[in-house]
Design a protein around this motif. Sequence first.
Motif, PDB file in Angstrom:
ATOM      1  N   VAL A 126      18.308   4.358 -12.884  1.00 11.83           N
ATOM      2  CA  VAL A 126      17.073   4.579 -13.641  1.00 11.83           C
ATOM      3  C   VAL A 126      16.082   5.393 -12.817  1.00 11.83           C
ATOM      4  CG1 VAL A 126      15.084   3.427 -14.715  1.00 11.83           C
ATOM      5  CG2 VAL A 126      17.376   2.417 -14.915  1.00 11.83           C
ATOM      6  N   LEU A 127      15.440   6.341 -13.485  1.00  8.97           N
ATOM      7  CA  LEU A 127      14.287   7.040 -12.926  1.00  8.97           C
ATOM      8  C   LEU A 127      13.116   6.697 -13.848  1.00  8.97           C
ATOM      9  CD1 LEU A 127      12.756   9.084 -11.209  1.00  8.97           C
ATOM     10  CD2 LEU A 127      13.993  10.926 -12.330  1.00  8.97           C
ATOM     11  N   ASP A 128      12.262   5.801 -13.388  1.00 10.75           N
ATOM     12  CA  ASP A 128      11.170   5.265 -14.213  1.00 10.75           C
ATOM     13  C   ASP A 128       9.927   6.131 -14.023  1.00 10.75           C
ATOM     14  OD1 ASP A 128       8.997   3.722 -15.236  1.00 10.75           O
ATOM     15  OD2 ASP A 128      10.160   1.876 -15.000  1.00 10.75           O
ATOM     16  N   LEU A 129       9.417   6.676 -15.126  1.00 15.27           N
ATOM     17  CA  LEU A 129       8.342   7.669 -15.034  1.00 15.27           C
ATOM     18  C   LEU A 129       6.941   7.089 -14.888  1.00 15.27           C
ATOM     19  CD1 LEU A 129       9.551  10.282 -17.680  1.00 15.27           C
ATOM     20  CD2 LEU A 129       9.350  10.634 -15.204  1.00 15.27           C
ATOM     21  N   HIS A 130       6.809   5.766 -14.956  1.00 13.52           N
ATOM     22  CA  HIS A 130       5.437   5.236 -14.829  1.00 13.52           C
ATOM     23  C   HIS A 130       5.416   3.760 -14.442  1.00 13.52           C
ATOM     24  CE1 HIS A 130       1.131   5.259 -15.327  1.00 13.52           C
ATOM     25  NE2 HIS A 130       1.199   4.187 -16.080  1.00 13.52           N
ATOM     26  N   THR A 131       4.902   3.483 -13.251  1.00  6.98           N
ATOM     27  CA  THR A 131       4.732   2.083 -12.794  1.00  6.98           C
ATOM     28  C   THR A 131       3.472   1.993 -11.935  1.00  6.98           C
ATOM     29  OG1 THR A 131       5.932   2.412 -10.718  1.00  6.98           O
ATOM     30  CG2 THR A 131       7.252   1.792 -12.635  1.00  6.98           C
ATOM     31  N   HIS A 132       3.084   0.760 -11.609  1.00 11.48           N
ATOM     32  CA  HIS A 132       1.813   0.536 -10.898  1.00 11.48           C
ATOM     33  C   HIS A 132       1.891  -0.464  -9.746  1.00 11.48           C
ATOM     34  CE1 HIS A 132      -1.251   2.758 -13.135  1.00 11.48           C
ATOM     35  NE2 HIS A 132      -0.729   2.363 -14.270  1.00 11.48           N
ATOM     36  N   PRO A 133       2.912  -0.429  -8.895  1.00 11.77           N
ATOM     37  CA  PRO A 133       2.905  -1.432  -7.810  1.00 11.77           C
ATOM     38  C   PRO A 133       1.685  -1.323  -6.894  1.00 11.77           C
ATOM     39  CG  PRO A 133       4.583   0.259  -7.416  1.00 11.77           C
ATOM     40  CD  PRO A 133       4.077   0.466  -8.807  1.00 11.77           C
ATOM     41  N   THR A 134       1.105  -0.133  -6.792  1.00 13.64           N
ATOM     42  CA  THR A 134      -0.057   0.035  -5.904  1.00 13.64           C
ATOM     43  C   THR A 134      -1.195  -0.913  -6.291  1.00 13.64           C
ATOM     44  OG1 THR A 134       0.588   2.357  -5.932  1.00 13.64           O
ATOM     45  CG2 THR A 134      -1.451   1.826  -4.798  1.00 13.64           C
ATOM     46  N   LEU A 135      -1.409  -1.098  -7.605  1.00 11.41           N
ATOM     47  CA  LEU A 135      -2.500  -1.976  -8.043  1.00 11.41           C
ATOM     48  C   LEU A 135      -2.321  -3.392  -7.500  1.00 11.41           C
ATOM     49  CD1 LEU A 135      -2.986  -1.086 -11.835  1.00 11.41           C
ATOM     50  CD2 LEU A 135      -4.591  -0.653  -9.969  1.00 11.41           C
ATOM     51  N   LYS A 136      -1.107  -3.903  -7.620  1.00 13.09           N
ATOM     52  CA  LYS A 136      -0.869  -5.299  -7.245  1.00 13.09           C
ATOM     53  C   LYS A 136      -0.827  -5.484  -5.728  1.00 13.09           C
ATOM     54  CE  LYS A 136      -0.203  -6.414 -11.588  1.00 13.09           C
ATOM     55  NZ  LYS A 136       1.077  -6.876 -12.069  1.00 13.09           N
ATOM     56  N   THR A 137      -0.260  -4.476  -5.032  1.00 16.02           N
ATOM     57  CA  THR A 137      -0.164  -4.622  -3.576  1.00 16.02           C
ATOM     58  C   THR A 137      -1.527  -4.406  -2.933  1.00 16.02           C
ATOM     59  OG1 THR A 137       0.531  -2.315  -3.357  1.00 16.02           O
ATOM     60  CG2 THR A 137       2.273  -3.959  -3.450  1.00 16.02           C
ATOM     61  N   TYR A 138      -2.392  -3.643  -3.598  1.00 16.49           N
ATOM     62  CA  TYR A 138      -3.731  -3.402  -3.037  1.00 16.49           C
ATOM     63  C   TYR A 138      -4.704  -4.508  -3.462  1.00 16.49           C
ATOM     64  CZ  TYR A 138      -7.896  -0.907  -1.501  1.00 16.49           C
ATOM     65  OH  TYR A 138      -9.059  -0.553  -0.862  1.00 16.49           O
ATOM     66  N   MET A 139      -4.799  -4.739  -4.773  1.00 19.19           N
ATOM     67  CA  MET A 139      -5.823  -5.681  -5.272  1.00 19.19           C
ATOM     68  C   MET A 139      -5.485  -7.130  -4.955  1.00 19.19           C
ATOM     69  SD  MET A 139      -6.940  -4.455  -9.027  1.00 19.19           S
ATOM     70  CE  MET A 139      -7.903  -3.001  -9.323  1.00 19.19           C
ATOM     71  N   PHE A 140      -4.205  -7.483  -5.122  1.00 19.47           N
ATOM     72  CA  PHE A 140      -3.832  -8.899  -4.999  1.00 19.47           C
ATOM     73  C   PHE A 140      -2.963  -9.173  -3.776  1.00 19.47           C
ATOM     74  CE2 PHE A 140      -3.965  -8.329  -9.812  1.00 19.47           C
ATOM     75  CZ  PHE A 140      -5.322  -8.630  -9.878  1.00 19.47           C
ATOM     76  N   LYS A 141      -2.804  -8.137  -2.924  1.00 22.76           N
ATOM     77  CA  LYS A 141      -2.055  -8.302  -1.659  1.00 22.76           C
ATOM     78  C   LYS A 141      -0.625  -8.800  -1.877  1.00 22.76           C
ATOM     79  CE  LYS A 141      -6.086  -7.799   0.701  1.00 22.76           C
ATOM     80  NZ  LYS A 141      -6.793  -6.995  -0.325  1.00 22.76           N
ATOM     81  N   ARG A 142      -0.030  -8.422  -3.003  1.00 24.77           N
ATOM     82  CA  ARG A 142       1.375  -8.783  -3.227  1.00 24.77           C
ATOM     83  C   ARG A 142       2.252  -7.982  -2.266  1.00 24.77           C
ATOM     84  NH1 ARG A 142      -0.479 -12.288  -4.362  1.00 24.77           N
ATOM     85  NH2 ARG A 142      -0.989 -13.309  -6.304  1.00 24.77           N
ATOM     86  N   ARG A 143       3.357  -8.552  -1.844  1.00 29.44           N
ATOM     87  CA  ARG A 143       4.241  -7.909  -0.867  1.00 29.44           C
ATOM     88  C   ARG A 143       5.454  -7.315  -1.572  1.00 29.44           C
ATOM     89  NH1 ARG A 143       0.419  -7.197   2.416  1.00 29.44           N
ATOM     90  NH2 ARG A 143      -0.254  -8.977   3.629  1.00 29.44           N
TER      91      ARG A 143
END
Length: 377
Positions: A10-27
């Motif tokens: 899969v080549l997924d054209l849109h995701t947002h891990p940056t939001l969760k790793t930045y705002m909520f410090k998810r690893r």
Amino acid sequence: MPEHDPSLYVLDLHTHPTLKTYMFKRRFWRRHHPPGFLFPFTLRTDLDALLEGNVKGLLCATYVTERGWLDDCWPIRLQRPWNDTLDRIFTEVPDDMAREYLNHLDWVIRDTVARRGPHIEVAKSFSEMQRIWSEGKIAILNSMEGAHHLNGNLDNLQDFFERGVCKMIVPHMYPNEACWNVDAIPETILLRKLGCFKQKFQLETGLTPWGRELIERMLDIGMIVDMTHGTPQFRKEVLDLAAEHPRKRPVVMSHVGVHALAPYPMNPTPEDIRRITDTGGVVGIIAMSYWLSRPEIRDCREVLLKTVAHLIEHGGDDVVAFGSDFDGFTGVPRDWKSPREYNNVRAWLLEKYSVEQVRKFLNGNAERVLREGWGKQ
Ligand SMILES: [Zn+2]
């Protein structure tokens, strides 16, 4: 078994891990167990989910929340004085904050490699992405959601492009220097009943003069134009500009359903699908029940297959792609709640389509868009 064919990655054209790793410090390197409904605090796009779902490429969108949120959503306004991260996001200049997010994502991937080994790398160009894939690794690509990140300055576009941003969604949640937007908040969410999201929309508006200049510049330099969140008039004007441009560039909508099944201004009509196909672009199917069907249904198998069939009817095999919007504060379907469940999606598609078609839908069409739309090549 064909669903284990490694070429059906899969080549997924849109995701947002940056939001969760930045705002909520998810690893990112840690395994999460996300539920099959809207739950903002989990991380869906973690390393294990990508490895298990055979996701080889991921466009990660930088999104610095617009200041409009402060007026439109009182819980955020109330939290801001107590939450340093939130305060910083709304205080910093948007282009500086965007650079901080890009640096943060670089760090997240370095940290993941240090802890888990060389499974993943950030690609700053199409050829880097190919090299990363040839080494058997996952390629992370940078994208951006909303022209407000440019802060009205086209020099920032060049700067972000040089930092590896391959695609920008020009509109987003609130009006920006380039254009207005459509409503992206489901009518059904509780916060509406609590008095949030009173924004008025101007669906007849298109591009501002600055917005036209921006689109021309994006087509020139090779930053892919993404029309998701735009008004119908915006889409018409962008597609006119792309058709007139001397260099043929693919134009996309990366994370939507289709208007025929979920009749919202957010979703492309048959005419939009045809015109996107003419540019060599794609429509990326979103993993969000609300935009896939009205009324909303919690398991998406049937409606996802109908969406694919509708896209093929109006644009052929070359227009179908995927842009999950995982980690974008979305209400996910129960049967496609993280990149891991791309295994479900792959199996559903193989019930109905040939291996060659499924390969196009999962990676080939999106890869073509990157090859033709990103940079000079
Ligand atoms: Zn979006």
